[in-house]
Design a protein around this motif. Structure first.
Motif, PDB file in Angstrom:
ATOM      1  N   LYS A   1      12.190 -24.381   5.999  1.00 45.80           N
ATOM      2  CA  LYS A   1      12.254 -24.567   7.456  1.00 45.80           C
ATOM      3  C   LYS A   1      13.631 -24.276   8.055  1.00 45.80           C
ATOM      4  O   LYS A   1      13.724 -24.022   9.266  1.00 45.80           O
ATOM      5  CB  LYS A   1      11.855 -26.004   7.801  1.00 45.80           C
ATOM      6  CG  LYS A   1      10.453 -26.406   7.348  1.00 45.80           C
ATOM      7  CD  LYS A   1       9.385 -25.680   8.145  1.00 45.80           C
ATOM      8  CE  LYS A   1       8.001 -26.213   7.792  1.00 45.80           C
ATOM      9  NZ  LYS A   1       6.930 -25.546   8.565  1.00 45.80           N
ATOM     10  N   ARG A   2      14.676 -24.380   7.238  1.00 46.00           N
ATOM     11  CA  ARG A   2      16.054 -24.232   7.719  1.00 46.00           C
ATOM     12  C   ARG A   2      16.372 -25.218   8.845  1.00 46.00           C
ATOM     13  O   ARG A   2      17.112 -24.907   9.782  1.00 46.00           O
ATOM     14  CB  ARG A   2      16.302 -22.796   8.215  1.00 46.00           C
ATOM     15  CG  ARG A   2      16.402 -21.759   7.118  1.00 46.00           C
ATOM     16  CD  ARG A   2      17.669 -21.960   6.270  1.00 46.00           C
ATOM     17  NE  ARG A   2      17.980 -20.817   5.460  1.00 46.00           N
ATOM     18  CZ  ARG A   2      17.489 -20.569   4.257  1.00 46.00           C
ATOM     19  NH1 ARG A   2      16.635 -21.426   3.728  1.00 46.00           N
ATOM     20  NH2 ARG A   2      17.849 -19.504   3.580  1.00 46.00           N
ATOM     21  N   GLN A   3      15.813 -26.424   8.751  1.00 47.77           N
ATOM     22  CA  GLN A   3      16.072 -27.456   9.744  1.00 47.77           C
ATOM     23  C   GLN A   3      17.066 -28.468   9.188  1.00 47.77           C
ATOM     24  O   GLN A   3      16.938 -28.925   8.048  1.00 47.77           O
ATOM     25  CB  GLN A   3      14.772 -28.171  10.136  1.00 47.77           C
ATOM     26  CG  GLN A   3      13.790 -27.276  10.875  1.00 47.77           C
ATOM     27  CD  GLN A   3      12.468 -27.978  11.130  1.00 47.77           C
ATOM     28  OE1 GLN A   3      12.213 -29.062  10.602  1.00 47.77           O
ATOM     29  NE2 GLN A   3      11.623 -27.365  11.941  1.00 47.77           N
ATOM     30  N   ARG A   4      18.040 -28.844  10.011  1.00 50.01           N
ATOM     31  CA  ARG A   4      19.100 -29.744   9.567  1.00 50.01           C
ATOM     32  C   ARG A   4      18.559 -31.095   9.107  1.00 50.01           C
ATOM     33  O   ARG A   4      19.123 -31.727   8.219  1.00 50.01           O
ATOM     34  CB  ARG A   4      20.100 -29.947  10.700  1.00 50.01           C
ATOM     35  CG  ARG A   4      21.365 -30.699  10.285  1.00 50.01           C
ATOM     36  CD  ARG A   4      22.299 -30.909  11.453  1.00 50.01           C
ATOM     37  NE  ARG A   4      21.789 -31.943  12.354  1.00 50.01           N
ATOM     38  CZ  ARG A   4      22.384 -32.287  13.492  1.00 50.01           C
ATOM     39  NH1 ARG A   4      23.473 -31.643  13.882  1.00 50.01           N
ATOM     40  NH2 ARG A   4      21.878 -33.246  14.248  1.00 50.01           N
TER      41      ARG A   4
ATOM     42  N   TYR B   1      14.287 -27.781   3.464  1.00 55.29           N
ATOM     43  CA  TYR B   1      15.350 -27.000   4.103  1.00 55.29           C
ATOM     44  C   TYR B   1      15.215 -25.518   3.784  1.00 55.29           C
ATOM     45  O   TYR B   1      15.414 -24.663   4.655  1.00 55.29           O
ATOM     46  CB  TYR B   1      16.722 -27.492   3.651  1.00 55.29           C
ATOM     47  CG  TYR B   1      17.846 -26.835   4.413  1.00 55.29           C
ATOM     48  CD1 TYR B   1      18.228 -27.313   5.659  1.00 55.29           C
ATOM     49  CD2 TYR B   1      18.500 -25.704   3.913  1.00 55.29           C
ATOM     50  CE1 TYR B   1      19.232 -26.698   6.383  1.00 55.29           C
ATOM     51  CE2 TYR B   1      19.505 -25.086   4.621  1.00 55.29           C
ATOM     52  CZ  TYR B   1      19.863 -25.581   5.861  1.00 55.29           C
ATOM     53  OH  TYR B   1      20.848 -24.956   6.579  1.00 55.29           O
ATOM     54  N   VAL B   2      14.863 -25.190   2.547  1.00 54.31           N
ATOM     55  CA  VAL B   2      14.686 -23.784   2.171  1.00 54.31           C
ATOM     56  C   VAL B   2      13.579 -23.132   2.998  1.00 54.31           C
ATOM     57  O   VAL B   2      13.705 -21.982   3.432  1.00 54.31           O
ATOM     58  CB  VAL B   2      14.377 -23.673   0.656  1.00 54.31           C
ATOM     59  CG1 VAL B   2      13.910 -22.259   0.307  1.00 54.31           C
ATOM     60  CG2 VAL B   2      15.598 -24.041  -0.171  1.00 54.31           C
TER      61      VAL B   2
ATOM     62  N   ARG C   1      22.071 -24.654   2.421  1.00 58.18           N
ATOM     63  CA  ARG C   1      21.352 -23.762   1.503  1.00 58.18           C
ATOM     64  C   ARG C   1      21.765 -24.005   0.059  1.00 58.18           C
ATOM     65  O   ARG C   1      20.914 -24.143  -0.834  1.00 58.18           O
ATOM     66  CB  ARG C   1      21.602 -22.304   1.902  1.00 58.18           C
ATOM     67  CG  ARG C   1      20.768 -21.296   1.135  1.00 58.18           C
ATOM     68  CD  ARG C   1      20.896 -19.911   1.731  1.00 58.18           C
ATOM     69  NE  ARG C   1      22.269 -19.403   1.689  1.00 58.18           N
ATOM     70  CZ  ARG C   1      23.059 -19.283   2.748  1.00 58.18           C
ATOM     71  NH1 ARG C   1      22.622 -19.639   3.957  1.00 58.18           N
ATOM     72  NH2 ARG C   1      24.286 -18.808   2.634  1.00 58.18           N
TER      73      ARG C   1
ATOM     74  N   GLU D   1      25.150 -24.096   7.570  1.00 53.90           N
ATOM     75  CA  GLU D   1      23.965 -23.460   6.993  1.00 53.90           C
ATOM     76  C   GLU D   1      24.183 -23.123   5.519  1.00 53.90           C
ATOM     77  O   GLU D   1      23.285 -23.318   4.687  1.00 53.90           O
ATOM     78  CB  GLU D   1      23.598 -22.196   7.766  1.00 53.90           C
ATOM     79  CG  GLU D   1      22.311 -21.558   7.269  1.00 53.90           C
ATOM     80  CD  GLU D   1      21.868 -20.374   8.122  1.00 53.90           C
ATOM     81  OE1 GLU D   1      20.989 -19.625   7.666  1.00 53.90           O
ATOM     82  OE2 GLU D   1      22.408 -20.208   9.236  1.00 53.90           O
ATOM     83  N   GLN D   2      25.366 -22.629   5.201  1.00 48.75           N
ATOM     84  CA  GLN D   2      25.661 -22.317   3.798  1.00 48.75           C
ATOM     85  C   GLN D   2      25.663 -23.582   2.949  1.00 48.75           C
ATOM     86  O   GLN D   2      25.130 -23.594   1.834  1.00 48.75           O
ATOM     87  CB  GLN D   2      27.018 -21.613   3.691  1.00 48.75           C
ATOM     88  CG  GLN D   2      27.361 -21.187   2.264  1.00 48.75           C
ATOM     89  CD  GLN D   2      28.752 -20.581   2.162  1.00 48.75           C
ATOM     90  OE1 GLN D   2      29.574 -20.738   3.074  1.00 48.75           O
ATOM     91  NE2 GLN D   2      29.025 -19.900   1.070  1.00 48.75           N
TER      92      GLN D   2
ATOM     93  N   ASP E   1      18.078 -31.367   5.424  1.00 48.85           N
ATOM     94  CA  ASP E   1      19.344 -31.461   4.698  1.00 48.85           C
ATOM     95  C   ASP E   1      19.921 -32.868   4.805  1.00 48.85           C
ATOM     96  O   ASP E   1      20.451 -33.409   3.829  1.00 48.85           O
ATOM     97  CB  ASP E   1      20.328 -30.433   5.256  1.00 48.85           C
ATOM     98  CG  ASP E   1      21.655 -30.415   4.497  1.00 48.85           C
ATOM     99  OD1 ASP E   1      21.616 -30.315   3.257  1.00 48.85           O
ATOM    100  OD2 ASP E   1      22.710 -30.511   5.152  1.00 48.85           O
TER     101      ASP E   1
END
Length: 219
Positions: A71-74, A68-69, A144, A140-141, A77
């Protein structure tokens, strides 16, 4: 990324069922009684296998956090939180079975032994991880913060594993670099139990991922 449809469950369901039946037979029929603890020692096979699955689950949380860090893909997560819930369940089982073992082996349900204490800390870390997610509404928060928490929290896993080697402890050291201090039938049963619980983990994980995706879609 991880498949979340029913195909994974269909592939793993029957092998897991068969392994569970064989493992139950091995634990309660095939394996001999331990000289000192007798029949109660059989809880050992559930205890070790549960602890192994907890470590595996938290490693998946670590991988999901890193993913996630980067790619920021759900989906990363979702994978992490799904594995975290399973890991907490199996850590709870490990703590409970360990306490039952301790009651018969040491005469007490709990002692602040390094292995027990670090395992309790591990449980608290990932319970806190799940609680943290419930306190943050923005997706998103939340992802993260959870990723960072899950990555840092994994540091305790090798500490739990090495605790009985680093500090004085009443916890038995069964597996060493030189040998395994068990009857050959106990070794076979232990390996079978660990394999069975591993199959169970990979059967449960896609189901939990599917539930999390459905929850997100519903919201």
């Amino acid at each position: 990324m991880l498949r979340t449809d029913s195909q994974i469950s269909k592939v793993l369901f029957w092998p897991t069922v068969i392994l569970m039946l064989v493992a139950i037979y091995a634990v309660f029929v095939y394996v001999p009684n331990e000289r000192v603890m007798g029949y109660v020692q059989r809880i050992f096979y559930f205890h070790v296998a549960s602890a192994w699955v907890a470590f595996l689950a938290f490693f998946v949380v670590f991988i999901g956090g890193v993913g996630y860090v980067l790619k920021r893909q759900r989906s990363w997560d979702v994978l992490a939180v799904s594995a975290a819930e399973i890991g907490v369940v199996f850590t709870t089982i490990a703590l409970i079975t360990g306490s039952i073992w301790g009651r018969f082996a040491w005469g007490t349900w709990w002692t602040w032994d390094p292995r027990l204490s670090t395992t309790l800390v591990l449980w608290l870390i990932y319970v806190s991880y799940l609680m943290l997610r419930g306190l943050v509404d923005e997706e998103e928060q939340r992802g993260r913060l959870s990723a960072v928490f899950g990555i840092v929290g994994f540091v305790d896993v090798p500490i739990v594993f090495m605790a009985i080697r680093w500090w004085r402890t009443v916890h038995p050291v069964v597996i060493t670099a030189e040998s395994i201090d068990l009857d050959p039938r106990m070794i076979v049963t232990l390996i079978l139990s660990v394999v069975t619980f591993t199959f169970l983990f990979f059967l449960l994980l896609p189901q939990r991922v599917s539930l999390e995706n459905a929850r997100i879609d519903l919201e």
